[in-house]
Enzyme design. Structure first.
Site, PDB file in Angstrom:
ATOM      1  N   LYS A  74       0.962  -1.310   0.113  1.00 50.76           N
ATOM      2  CA  LYS A  74       0.081  -0.034  -0.207  1.00 50.76           C
ATOM      3  C   LYS A  74       0.970   1.217  -0.054  1.00 50.76           C
ATOM      4  CE  LYS A  74      -4.069  -2.167   0.455  1.00 50.76           C
ATOM      5  NZ  LYS A  74      -4.541  -2.673   1.602  1.00 50.76           N
ATOM      6  N   LYS A  80      -3.356 -11.260  -9.228  1.00 47.54           N
ATOM      7  CA  LYS A  80      -4.732 -11.886  -8.565  1.00 47.54           C
ATOM      8  C   LYS A  80      -5.788 -10.985  -9.007  1.00 47.54           C
ATOM      9  CE  LYS A  80      -5.137  -9.623  -4.127  1.00 47.54           C
ATOM     10  NZ  LYS A  80      -6.413  -9.510  -3.371  1.00 47.54           N
ATOM     11  N   LYS A 140     -10.429  -5.900  -6.722  1.00 48.02           N
ATOM     12  CA  LYS A 140     -11.557  -5.136  -6.923  1.00 48.02           C
ATOM     13  C   LYS A 140     -10.997  -3.760  -7.528  1.00 48.02           C
ATOM     14  CE  LYS A 140     -14.054  -5.898  -2.338  1.00 48.02           C
ATOM     15  NZ  LYS A 140     -13.159  -5.764  -1.452  1.00 48.02           N
TER      16      LYS A 140
END
Ligand code: ADP
Ligand code: TRP
Length: 332
Positions: free
Chosen positions: A113, A195, A198
Protein backbone atom coordinates in the site's frame (compact mmCIF):
# COMPACT_ATOMS: atom_id res chain seq x y z
CA UNK A 1 -22.34 -28.66 22.16
CA UNK A 2 -21.68 -25.00 21.33
CA UNK A 3 -20.83 -24.43 17.69
CA UNK A 4 -17.34 -23.26 16.78
CA UNK A 5 -17.11 -19.61 15.86
CA UNK A 6 -16.28 -18.19 12.45
CA UNK A 7 -15.59 -14.57 11.45
CA UNK A 8 -14.78 -12.98 8.12
CA UNK A 9 -15.01 -9.58 6.48
CA UNK A 10 -14.98 -8.00 3.04
CA UNK A 11 -14.04 -4.38 2.38
CA UNK A 12 -16.67 -2.28 0.57
CA UNK A 13 -14.16 -0.89 -1.90
CA UNK A 14 -15.86 -1.87 -5.16
CA UNK A 15 -17.62 -4.66 -6.97
CA UNK A 16 -17.06 -8.20 -5.75
CA UNK A 17 -15.33 -10.59 -8.12
CA UNK A 18 -14.57 -14.26 -8.62
CA UNK A 19 -11.57 -14.04 -6.28
CA UNK A 20 -13.81 -12.87 -3.44
CA UNK A 21 -16.31 -15.56 -4.34
CA UNK A 22 -13.97 -18.55 -4.45
CA UNK A 23 -11.48 -17.30 -1.84
CA UNK A 24 -14.07 -16.28 0.72
CA UNK A 25 -17.82 -16.29 -0.02
CA UNK A 26 -18.10 -19.88 -1.20
CA UNK A 27 -16.61 -20.98 2.11
CA UNK A 28 -18.97 -18.71 4.05
CA UNK A 29 -21.92 -20.40 2.41
CA UNK A 30 -20.74 -23.86 3.32
CA UNK A 31 -19.73 -22.88 6.84
CA UNK A 32 -23.10 -21.39 7.71
CA UNK A 33 -24.53 -24.89 8.15
CA UNK A 34 -22.13 -26.05 10.85
CA UNK A 35 -20.66 -23.02 12.59
CA UNK A 36 -21.74 -19.90 14.43
CA UNK A 37 -20.89 -17.35 11.73
CA UNK A 38 -20.26 -13.61 11.86
CA UNK A 39 -19.74 -12.02 8.45
CA UNK A 40 -19.30 -8.29 8.15
CA UNK A 41 -18.57 -5.43 5.80
CA UNK A 42 -15.22 -3.95 6.80
CA UNK A 43 -16.13 -0.29 6.26
CA UNK A 44 -13.52 1.11 8.69
CA UNK A 45 -10.83 -0.84 6.86
CA UNK A 46 -11.91 0.64 3.54
CA UNK A 47 -11.16 4.15 4.84
CA UNK A 48 -7.44 3.31 4.91
CA UNK A 49 -7.37 3.34 1.12
CA UNK A 50 -10.72 4.89 0.10
CA UNK A 51 -11.20 8.11 2.12
CA UNK A 52 -13.82 9.34 -0.38
CA UNK A 53 -17.14 8.01 0.97
CA UNK A 54 -19.52 9.07 -1.82
CA UNK A 55 -19.94 5.45 -2.94
CA UNK A 56 -19.58 3.87 0.51
CA UNK A 57 -23.24 3.27 1.33
CA UNK A 58 -23.91 1.85 -2.11
CA UNK A 59 -20.90 -0.46 -1.85
CA UNK A 60 -21.85 -1.69 1.62
CA UNK A 61 -25.37 -2.58 0.47
CA UNK A 62 -24.00 -4.18 -2.68
CA UNK A 63 -21.54 -6.38 -0.75
CA UNK A 64 -24.40 -7.58 1.44
CA UNK A 65 -26.72 -8.20 -1.51
CA UNK A 66 -24.05 -10.13 -3.38
CA UNK A 67 -23.27 -12.30 -0.38
CA UNK A 68 -26.92 -13.16 0.08
CA UNK A 69 -27.24 -13.82 -3.66
CA UNK A 70 -24.25 -16.17 -3.41
CA UNK A 71 -26.15 -18.22 -0.86
CA UNK A 72 -25.75 -16.69 2.62
CA UNK A 73 -28.90 -17.04 4.66
CA UNK A 74 -29.42 -14.05 6.99
CA UNK A 75 -31.42 -16.33 9.29
CA UNK A 76 -28.40 -18.56 9.79
CA UNK A 77 -25.52 -16.07 9.91
CA UNK A 78 -24.98 -12.72 11.56
CA UNK A 79 -24.43 -10.00 8.92
CA UNK A 80 -23.36 -6.50 9.99
CA UNK A 81 -21.22 -3.47 9.29
CA UNK A 82 -17.97 -3.21 11.27
CA UNK A 83 -18.69 0.41 12.21
CA UNK A 84 -21.92 -0.63 13.95
CA UNK A 85 -19.94 -2.57 16.55
CA UNK A 86 -17.95 -0.03 18.63
CA UNK A 87 -16.61 -2.83 20.86
CA UNK A 88 -14.28 -3.68 17.96
CA UNK A 89 -12.69 -0.23 18.26
CA UNK A 90 -12.09 -0.71 21.99
CA UNK A 91 -10.43 -4.08 21.45
CA UNK A 92 -8.39 -2.53 18.63
CA UNK A 93 -7.09 0.11 21.03
CA UNK A 94 -6.09 -2.51 23.59
CA UNK A 95 -4.43 -4.79 21.03
CA UNK A 96 -2.42 -1.86 19.73
CA UNK A 97 -0.42 -2.00 22.97
CA UNK A 98 0.68 -5.51 22.03
CA UNK A 99 1.61 -4.73 18.43
CA UNK A 100 5.07 -3.46 17.57
CA UNK A 101 5.89 -0.80 15.02
CA UNK A 102 8.60 -2.98 13.48
CA UNK A 103 6.36 -5.93 12.76
CA UNK A 104 3.61 -3.69 11.38
CA UNK A 105 6.06 -1.98 9.04
CA UNK A 106 7.23 -5.35 7.77
CA UNK A 107 3.74 -6.56 6.78
CA UNK A 108 3.55 -7.29 3.06
CA UNK A 109 0.19 -5.59 2.52
CA UNK A 110 1.46 -2.46 4.29
CA UNK A 111 4.54 -2.30 2.08
CA UNK A 112 2.35 -2.81 -1.02
CA UNK A 113 0.00 0.00 0.00
CA UNK A 114 2.90 2.36 0.71
CA UNK A 115 4.08 1.73 -2.82
CA UNK A 116 0.57 2.25 -4.22
CA UNK A 117 -0.33 5.39 -2.24
CA UNK A 118 2.91 7.07 -1.13
CA UNK A 119 1.05 10.31 -0.39
CA UNK A 120 -1.37 8.74 2.06
CA UNK A 121 0.60 6.49 4.40
CA UNK A 122 -1.84 6.96 7.26
CA UNK A 123 -1.61 5.28 10.68
CA UNK A 124 -4.72 3.25 9.86
CA UNK A 125 -2.81 1.59 7.07
CA UNK A 126 -0.01 0.66 9.47
CA UNK A 127 -2.37 -0.74 12.11
CA UNK A 128 -4.65 -2.47 9.59
CA UNK A 129 -3.68 -5.96 10.84
CA UNK A 130 -4.42 -4.93 14.44
CA UNK A 131 -7.94 -3.81 13.52
CA UNK A 132 -8.41 -7.01 11.57
CA UNK A 133 -7.31 -8.99 14.62
CA UNK A 134 -9.84 -7.11 16.74
CA UNK A 135 -12.57 -8.03 14.19
CA UNK A 136 -11.72 -11.68 14.68
CA UNK A 137 -10.91 -11.80 18.39
CA UNK A 138 -13.98 -9.80 19.38
CA UNK A 139 -16.05 -12.96 18.79
CA UNK A 140 -13.26 -15.28 19.95
CA UNK A 141 -13.37 -16.96 16.55
CA UNK A 142 -11.54 -20.15 15.72
CA UNK A 143 -11.80 -20.10 11.91
CA UNK A 144 -11.48 -17.31 9.39
CA UNK A 145 -12.39 -18.12 5.78
CA UNK A 146 -10.16 -15.92 3.58
CA UNK A 147 -8.05 -16.06 0.45
CA UNK A 148 -4.33 -16.66 0.40
CA UNK A 149 -3.49 -12.95 0.44
CA UNK A 150 -4.70 -12.77 4.08
CA UNK A 151 -2.47 -15.52 5.46
CA UNK A 152 0.05 -13.14 7.01
CA UNK A 153 -2.68 -11.10 8.70
CA UNK A 154 -3.98 -14.27 10.32
CA UNK A 155 -0.54 -15.11 11.58
CA UNK A 156 -0.39 -11.66 13.19
CA UNK A 157 -3.82 -12.19 14.77
CA UNK A 158 -2.49 -15.40 16.33
CA UNK A 159 0.54 -13.56 17.64
CA UNK A 160 -1.56 -10.81 19.24
CA UNK A 161 -3.89 -13.41 20.78
CA UNK A 162 -0.92 -15.31 22.15
CA UNK A 163 0.69 -12.21 23.61
CA UNK A 164 -2.57 -11.20 25.25
CA UNK A 165 -3.12 -14.67 26.72
CA UNK A 166 0.44 -14.82 27.93
CA UNK A 167 0.28 -11.47 29.66
CA UNK A 168 -3.29 -11.37 30.99
CA UNK A 169 -4.48 -14.99 31.08
CA UNK A 170 -6.05 -17.34 28.55
CA UNK A 171 -8.93 -15.58 26.77
CA UNK A 172 -8.56 -15.78 23.00
CA UNK A 173 -8.38 -18.88 20.80
CA UNK A 174 -5.71 -18.66 18.09
CA UNK A 175 -7.67 -18.12 14.86
CA UNK A 176 -6.85 -20.15 11.74
CA UNK A 177 -7.33 -19.19 8.10
CA UNK A 178 -9.79 -21.59 6.51
CA UNK A 179 -10.69 -23.00 3.12
CA UNK A 180 -12.73 -26.13 2.50
CA UNK A 181 -10.21 -27.26 -0.09
CA UNK A 182 -7.52 -27.30 2.65
CA UNK A 183 -5.39 -24.89 0.68
CA UNK A 184 -6.01 -21.18 0.65
CA UNK A 185 -6.92 -19.98 -2.80
CA UNK A 186 -5.58 -17.27 -5.04
CA UNK A 187 -7.81 -16.70 -8.06
CA UNK A 188 -5.53 -15.41 -10.83
CA UNK A 189 -6.36 -12.47 -13.07
CA UNK A 190 -7.04 -13.04 -16.77
CA UNK A 191 -3.93 -11.23 -17.96
CA UNK A 192 -1.59 -13.72 -16.32
CA UNK A 193 -0.26 -11.10 -13.89
CA UNK A 194 -1.32 -11.15 -10.26
CA UNK A 195 -4.73 -11.85 -8.76
CA UNK A 196 -8.24 -10.72 -9.47
CA UNK A 197 -8.90 -7.65 -7.37
CA UNK A 198 -11.58 -5.04 -6.75
CA UNK A 199 -9.60 -2.05 -7.86
CA UNK A 200 -6.59 -3.19 -9.87
CA UNK A 201 -6.65 -5.03 -13.22
CA UNK A 202 -10.32 -4.28 -13.83
CA UNK A 203 -10.31 -5.68 -17.34
CA UNK A 204 -8.61 -8.87 -16.16
CA UNK A 205 -11.01 -9.39 -13.26
CA UNK A 206 -14.44 -10.98 -13.59
CA UNK A 207 -16.96 -9.19 -11.37
CA UNK A 208 -20.15 -10.77 -10.10
CA UNK A 209 -21.93 -7.73 -11.58
CA UNK A 210 -20.49 -8.05 -15.12
CA UNK A 211 -23.07 -8.58 -17.86
CA UNK A 212 -22.86 -11.58 -20.18
CA UNK A 213 -21.19 -9.75 -23.05
CA UNK A 214 -18.57 -8.15 -20.86
CA UNK A 215 -17.74 -11.56 -19.35
CA UNK A 216 -17.31 -13.00 -22.87
CA UNK A 217 -15.16 -10.05 -23.94
CA UNK A 218 -12.87 -10.29 -20.92
CA UNK A 219 -12.39 -14.04 -21.23
CA UNK A 220 -11.72 -13.89 -24.97
CA UNK A 221 -9.03 -11.24 -24.37
CA UNK A 222 -7.20 -13.43 -21.84
CA UNK A 223 -3.56 -13.93 -22.69
CA UNK A 224 -2.65 -17.09 -24.68
CA UNK A 225 -0.07 -17.99 -27.34
CA UNK A 226 0.06 -20.14 -30.44
CA UNK A 227 -0.05 -23.32 -28.36
CA UNK A 228 2.31 -26.21 -27.60
CA UNK A 229 4.09 -27.96 -30.45
CA UNK A 230 5.40 -31.05 -28.60
CA UNK A 231 3.41 -33.65 -26.65
CA UNK A 232 3.33 -33.12 -22.87
CA UNK A 233 4.93 -29.66 -23.03
CA UNK A 234 5.27 -27.64 -19.85
CA UNK A 235 2.43 -25.18 -19.40
CA UNK A 236 3.08 -21.43 -19.20
CA UNK A 237 1.65 -19.61 -16.13
CA UNK A 238 -1.05 -17.77 -18.03
CA UNK A 239 -2.37 -21.03 -19.51
CA UNK A 240 -2.28 -22.68 -16.09
CA UNK A 241 -4.36 -19.76 -14.85
CA UNK A 242 -6.99 -20.42 -17.52
CA UNK A 243 -7.13 -24.04 -16.48
CA UNK A 244 -7.47 -23.01 -12.86
CA UNK A 245 -10.38 -20.72 -13.73
CA UNK A 246 -11.95 -23.46 -15.80
CA UNK A 247 -11.69 -25.93 -12.95
CA UNK A 248 -13.67 -23.50 -10.78
CA UNK A 249 -16.70 -23.10 -13.04
CA UNK A 250 -16.72 -25.87 -15.69
CA UNK A 251 -17.59 -29.55 -15.49
CA UNK A 252 -14.59 -31.71 -14.55
CA UNK A 253 -14.92 -33.61 -17.82
CA UNK A 254 -14.62 -30.35 -19.79
CA UNK A 255 -11.42 -29.30 -18.01
CA UNK A 256 -10.08 -32.83 -18.44
CA UNK A 257 -10.77 -32.80 -22.18
CA UNK A 258 -8.83 -29.57 -22.68
CA UNK A 259 -5.97 -30.89 -20.56
CA UNK A 260 -5.73 -33.93 -22.79
CA UNK A 261 -5.86 -31.69 -25.86
CA UNK A 262 -2.98 -29.70 -24.40
CA UNK A 263 -0.89 -32.83 -23.85
CA UNK A 264 -1.46 -34.30 -27.33
CA UNK A 265 -1.09 -31.39 -28.40
CA UNK A 266 -4.25 -30.49 -30.30
CA UNK A 267 -5.57 -27.68 -28.14
CA UNK A 268 -7.17 -24.59 -29.67
CA UNK A 269 -7.09 -21.83 -27.12
CA UNK A 270 -9.89 -19.98 -28.94
CA UNK A 271 -12.22 -22.95 -28.34
CA UNK A 272 -11.09 -23.28 -24.77
CA UNK A 273 -11.78 -19.60 -24.07
CA UNK A 274 -15.21 -19.81 -25.74
CA UNK A 275 -16.11 -22.71 -23.50
CA UNK A 276 -14.73 -20.94 -20.44
CA UNK A 277 -16.66 -17.77 -21.31
CA UNK A 278 -19.96 -19.66 -21.61
CA UNK A 279 -19.38 -21.49 -18.33
CA UNK A 280 -18.52 -18.20 -16.63
CA UNK A 281 -21.70 -16.63 -17.95
CA UNK A 282 -23.71 -19.58 -16.66
CA UNK A 283 -22.05 -19.23 -13.28
CA UNK A 284 -22.19 -15.46 -12.84
CA UNK A 285 -25.55 -14.50 -14.41
CA UNK A 286 -27.83 -16.01 -11.73
CA UNK A 287 -25.80 -14.43 -8.89
CA UNK A 288 -25.83 -11.05 -10.65
CA UNK A 289 -29.57 -11.11 -11.22
CA UNK A 290 -30.38 -12.20 -7.71
CA UNK A 291 -28.02 -9.58 -6.25
CA UNK A 292 -29.64 -6.83 -8.33
CA UNK A 293 -33.07 -7.77 -7.00
CA UNK A 294 -31.90 -7.91 -3.37
CA UNK A 295 -30.01 -4.59 -3.72
CA UNK A 296 -33.30 -2.87 -4.70
CA UNK A 297 -34.86 -3.75 -1.37
CA UNK A 298 -33.14 -1.22 0.86
CA UNK A 299 -35.54 -1.59 3.77
CA UNK A 300 -34.84 -5.34 3.89
CA UNK A 301 -31.09 -4.68 3.88
CA UNK A 302 -31.28 -1.95 6.54
CA UNK A 303 -33.37 -4.13 8.83
CA UNK A 304 -30.92 -6.95 8.38
CA UNK A 305 -27.98 -4.74 9.27
CA UNK A 306 -29.71 -3.42 12.36
CA UNK A 307 -30.50 -6.93 13.60
CA UNK A 308 -27.02 -8.12 12.68
CA UNK A 309 -25.40 -5.25 14.60
CA UNK A 310 -27.46 -6.10 17.69
CA UNK A 311 -26.51 -9.76 17.59
CA UNK A 312 -22.90 -8.99 16.92
CA UNK A 313 -22.76 -6.51 19.80
CA UNK A 314 -24.21 -9.07 22.16
CA UNK A 315 -21.28 -11.37 21.47
CA UNK A 316 -18.76 -8.50 21.29
CA UNK A 317 -19.76 -6.93 24.59
CA UNK A 318 -19.21 -10.24 26.39
CA UNK A 319 -15.66 -10.38 25.05
CA UNK A 320 -15.00 -6.75 25.99
CA UNK A 321 -16.20 -7.38 29.55
CA UNK A 322 -13.81 -10.32 29.84
CA UNK A 323 -10.97 -8.37 28.23
CA UNK A 324 -11.32 -5.43 30.62
CA UNK A 325 -11.46 -7.79 33.54
CA UNK A 326 -8.40 -9.73 32.39
CA UNK A 327 -6.37 -6.53 32.03
CA UNK A 328 -7.64 -5.08 35.30
CA UNK A 329 -9.64 -2.23 33.80
CA UNK A 330 -12.58 -2.63 36.12
CA UNK A 331 -13.31 -0.20 38.91
CA UNK A 332 -16.97 -0.80 39.86
P1 ADP B 1 -9.96 -7.20 -2.75
O1 ADP B 1 -8.60 -7.81 -2.49
O2 ADP B 1 -10.54 -7.59 -4.03
O3 ADP B 1 -10.04 -5.73 -2.48
P2 ADP B 1 -10.91 -7.81 -0.10
O4 ADP B 1 -9.59 -7.34 0.33
O5 ADP B 1 -12.10 -7.12 0.49
O6 ADP B 1 -10.95 -7.82 -1.69
O7 ADP B 1 -11.05 -9.37 0.17
C1 ADP B 1 -12.21 -10.03 0.62
C2 ADP B 1 -11.92 -11.52 0.65
O8 ADP B 1 -11.69 -12.02 -0.67
C3 ADP B 1 -10.67 -11.89 1.45
O9 ADP B 1 -10.92 -13.09 2.15
C4 ADP B 1 -9.62 -12.11 0.39
O10 ADP B 1 -8.62 -13.01 0.79
C5 ADP B 1 -10.45 -12.71 -0.73
N1 ADP B 1 -9.83 -12.47 -2.07
C6 ADP B 1 -9.69 -11.28 -2.69
N2 ADP B 1 -9.10 -11.44 -3.91
C7 ADP B 1 -8.89 -12.78 -4.05
C8 ADP B 1 -8.34 -13.61 -5.09
N3 ADP B 1 -7.94 -13.10 -6.25
N4 ADP B 1 -8.27 -14.95 -4.87
C9 ADP B 1 -8.71 -15.49 -3.70
N5 ADP B 1 -9.25 -14.78 -2.70
C10 ADP B 1 -9.34 -13.45 -2.85
N1 TRP C 1 -8.31 -7.60 5.40
C1 TRP C 1 -9.33 -8.34 4.71
C2 TRP C 1 -9.11 -8.16 3.19
O1 TRP C 1 -8.52 -7.22 2.75
C3 TRP C 1 -10.71 -7.88 5.08
C4 TRP C 1 -10.95 -8.09 6.54
C5 TRP C 1 -11.02 -7.11 7.51
C6 TRP C 1 -11.11 -9.34 7.21
N2 TRP C 1 -11.24 -7.67 8.71
C7 TRP C 1 -11.30 -9.02 8.58
C8 TRP C 1 -11.13 -10.66 6.78
C9 TRP C 1 -11.49 -10.02 9.52
C10 TRP C 1 -11.31 -11.64 7.74
C11 TRP C 1 -11.49 -11.34 9.10
O2 TRP C 1 -9.54 -8.99 2.48
Amino acid sequence: MAKEIVVSGIRPTGFLHLGNYFGAMRNYVRMQEEYECYFFVADWHSLTTHPDTKELRNSVLRVLAENIAAGLDPEKVCLYAQSDVPEIAELFLLLNMLAYKGELEKTTTFKDKVRLQPDNVNAGLLTYPVLMSADILIHRAKYVPVGKDQEQHLEMARNFAQRFNHRYGELFPEPQAFNFGNQLLKVPSLDGAGKMSKSENQYATLYLADDDDLIRKKVMKAKTDSGPTEPNSSMPDYIQNLFQLMSLVSEDSTTQKFREDFDKPSIRYGDMKKQLAEDMVKFIAPIREKANAIRQDESFLSKLMKEGAERSRESASKTIELTRKAIGLKYF
